[in-house]
Design a protein around this motif. Structure first.
Motif, mmCIF file in Angstrom:
data_model
loop_
_atom_site.group_PDB
_atom_site.id
_atom_site.type_symbol
_atom_site.label_atom_id
_atom_site.label_comp_id
_atom_site.label_asym_id
_atom_site.label_seq_id
_atom_site.Cartn_x
_atom_site.Cartn_y
_atom_site.Cartn_z
ATOM 1 N N ASN A 66 0.826 -1.216 0.000
ATOM 2 C CA ASN A 66 0.000 0.000 0.000
ATOM 3 C C ASN A 66 0.856 1.260 0.000
ATOM 4 O OD1 ASN A 66 -2.418 -1.389 -0.049
ATOM 5 N ND2 ASN A 66 -2.660 -1.410 2.171
ATOM 6 N N VAL A 67 1.967 1.225 0.737
ATOM 7 C CA VAL A 67 2.854 2.393 0.744
ATOM 8 C C VAL A 67 3.433 2.615 -0.652
ATOM 9 C CG1 VAL A 67 4.960 3.382 1.720
ATOM 10 C CG2 VAL A 67 3.396 2.095 3.180
ATOM 11 N N LEU A 68 3.903 1.537 -1.286
ATOM 12 C CA LEU A 68 4.427 1.661 -2.642
ATOM 13 C C LEU A 68 3.371 2.178 -3.609
ATOM 14 C CD1 LEU A 68 6.540 -1.622 -2.952
ATOM 15 C CD2 LEU A 68 7.413 0.714 -3.108
ATOM 16 N N ARG A 69 2.150 1.709 -3.445
ATOM 17 C CA ARG A 69 1.092 2.066 -4.389
ATOM 18 C C ARG A 69 0.621 3.498 -4.206
ATOM 19 N NH1 ARG A 69 -3.601 -1.918 -3.833
ATOM 20 N NH2 ARG A 69 -1.960 -3.317 -4.582
ATOM 21 N N ASP A 74 5.395 7.914 6.276
ATOM 22 C CA ASP A 74 5.232 9.376 6.288
ATOM 23 C C ASP A 74 4.556 9.897 5.041
ATOM 24 O OD1 ASP A 74 7.159 8.994 4.391
ATOM 25 O OD2 ASP A 74 8.691 10.259 5.330
ATOM 26 N N GLY A 75 4.086 8.988 4.171
ATOM 27 C CA GLY A 75 3.368 9.416 2.977
ATOM 28 C C GLY A 75 4.202 10.210 2.005
ATOM 29 N N ALA A 76 5.533 10.079 2.096
ATOM 30 C CA ALA A 76 6.463 10.833 1.240
ATOM 31 C C ALA A 76 6.235 12.326 1.364
ATOM 32 C CB ALA A 76 6.334 10.391 -0.218
ATOM 33 N N GLY A 77 5.813 12.725 2.576
ATOM 34 C CA GLY A 77 5.634 14.143 2.842
ATOM 35 C C GLY A 77 4.289 14.704 2.460
ATOM 36 N N ALA A 84 1.915 6.022 -1.629
ATOM 37 C CA ALA A 84 2.904 7.060 -1.299
ATOM 38 C C ALA A 84 4.021 7.108 -2.336
ATOM 39 C CB ALA A 84 3.479 6.801 0.088
ATOM 40 N N GLY A 85 4.411 5.927 -2.862
ATOM 41 C CA GLY A 85 5.421 5.878 -3.901
ATOM 42 C C GLY A 85 6.833 5.857 -3.354
ATOM 43 N N GLY A 136 -4.750 13.150 4.132
ATOM 44 C CA GLY A 136 -6.056 13.287 3.501
ATOM 45 C C GLY A 136 -6.028 13.114 2.012
ATOM 46 N N ALA A 137 -4.844 13.306 1.401
ATOM 47 C CA ALA A 137 -4.762 13.188 -0.051
ATOM 48 C C ALA A 137 -4.891 11.755 -0.524
ATOM 49 C CB ALA A 137 -3.437 13.771 -0.537
ATOM 50 N N THR A 138 -4.499 10.788 0.326
ATOM 51 C CA THR A 138 -4.534 9.380 -0.069
ATOM 52 C C THR A 138 -5.418 8.535 0.821
ATOM 53 O OG1 THR A 138 -2.591 8.947 1.278
ATOM 54 C CG2 THR A 138 -2.205 9.492 -1.037
ATOM 55 N N ALA A 139 -6.045 9.128 1.830
ATOM 56 C CA ALA A 139 -6.847 8.332 2.773
ATOM 57 C C ALA A 139 -8.012 7.654 2.085
ATOM 58 C CB ALA A 139 -7.345 9.226 3.915
#
Length: 404
Positions: free
Chosen positions: A315-318, A344-347, A320-321, A351-354
């Motif tokens: 999920n992080v890879l998908r 950390d959602g890559a900063g 946050a990248g 809310g942008a990916t929730a």
């Protein structure tokens, strides 16, 4: 034999018609004015003895009372009592005892017939001998016959109800067995779907990112591209091996023998570092922390822990990248293992990916895995940036093997 008889309702109908014809055949032997009317009416009523046993009993009892009144008419005898066609009363009594659902109806039917016997033997008929021995003989013979028939009918009733109970239990057991089979099949399908999703989703996510990175670095940094291609090959081989294991379970219908015995790779907590390293080569900054003694986790629970961590990294890879920082904490306490995967959602703000992370089969599969193990699961955005997955699985003591 009983089921064969129950499967032929025409046989019951033929039997009832035969009883009615027997009563009708006996009736013409009596030549009083109303014997034919009373006897044939009783015979006609017996045709409905299975469908309306209480009604038939009431009709035949009423006709027997009319017969007695006509037989004791002061001026002349208008009917014969007792007579052989009075057997219809006994048949009606047996029908009530064997076919009614209420127990007091059986007692009432027997009581009515015994009351008639008492009237016949106690009061007597005009012109009959007044010797008390004759009355006692009539009471004993008719009363004994009535009691024997009533008890026989009661035994038949009890046996019929017992057989019906057994058949109902067998049918209920069959329905329950089919229901359990459907539940087991559904659970097995869900388990296979979770396993397929974990293997395919994680492996493909890593391989895609590695392939993209190798394409960019192919000319500028061949060594880095070679490392990425090697990671792609290793990930693909492990995924293919896991797919073979799942397909083998689907074909044989049972789990494979212990992997260590047949030379195949056994998925366990020892693969955590491999999973973390592959995520690092895909661009994530992964930190793996293990606290406490590992304890006695079952093979299934070890697989659950590994799949939760694996799916969280997917999920992080998908979402946050590459470039996201992930902290994996595995804490073993006295009676449980606690898993925490936080990124950390890559900063980027959570809310942008929730909304994107909250759907799909990944979180559902993780939750189902943990709940099957008797644990608890929670996932959601962190304050600020990133996402966090937390799970707790109870540790069960490994069974002690007896020597020999």
């Amino acid at each position: 034999m009983l089921r064969r008889i129950q499967a032929l309702p025409w046989l019951h109908t033929a039997y009832d018609i035969a009883l009615a014809l027997l009563v009708a055949y006996i009736t013409p032997r009596y030549v009083e004015e109303y014997d034919l009317l009373v006897g044939w009416s009783m015979a006609l009523a017996l045709l409905f003895r299975r469908r309306r046993p209480l009604t038939v009993m009431a009709v035949v009892s009423g006709l027997a009372l009319v017969q007695y009144v006509l037989a004791t008419y002061p001026d002349s005898m208008l009917a014969t009592a007792p007579s052989a066609y009075d057997v219809a009363l006994l048949i009606a009594m047996v029908s009530v005892v064997t076919h009614t659902r209420t127990m007091w109806h059986t007692y009432a039917a027997g009581g009515v017939v015994l009351a008639g016997v008492l009237v016949e033997s106690g009061l007597g008929l005009p012109g009959s001998p007044g010797d008390i021995e004759v009355d006692v003989f009539t009471l004993a013979s008719l009363g004994g016959l009535t009691t024997a028939l009533w008890l026989t009918a009661l035994v038949l009733r009890t046996r019929r109800l017992y057989v019906e109970t057994l058949e109902a239990r067998a049918a209920a057991a069959e329905r329950e067995r089919e229901h359990l089979v459907r539940i087991a099949a559904a659970e097995e399908r869900a388990e296979i779907a979770r396993e397929l999703h974990d293997v395919v989703a994680h492996s493909l996510a890593v391989m895609i990112l590695q392939a993209d990175g190798a394409g960019y670095a192919l000319k500028s940094d061949p060594d880095k591209a070679g490392t990425a291609l090697k990671a792609i090959g290793d990930t693909g081989r492990d995924a293919l091996e896991d797919m073979h294991r799942i397909v083998r379970v689907l074909r044989t219908g049972r789990a494979p023998v212990e992997d260590a015995d047949n030379g195949r790779r056994r998925v366990s907590l020892d693969d955590l570092e491999t999973v973390a390293e592959r995520a690092r080569t895909a661009g994530l900054k992964v930190e793996l922390v293990v606290e406490g003694e590992r304890g006695s986790l079952s093979t299934a629970d070890e697989l659950t822990v590994l799949r939760v961590v694996q799916e969280s990294l997917t999920n992080v890879l998908r979402h946050a990248g590459p470039g996201a920082r992930v902290e994996i904490t595995l804490r073993f306490v006295e009676d449980a293992v606690r898993i925490s995967v936080a990124d950390d959602g890559a900063g980027r703000l959570a809310g942008a990916t929730a909304e994107r992370r909250s759907g799909g089969n990944g979180l559902v599969g993780m939750r189902e895995r943990v709940e099957v193990s008797g644990g608890s699961f929670a996932a959601g955005p962190r304050l600020g940036a990133g996402w966090q997955v937390e799970a707790e699985i109870p540790v069960q003591e490994a069974p002690v093997r007896m020597a020999g």
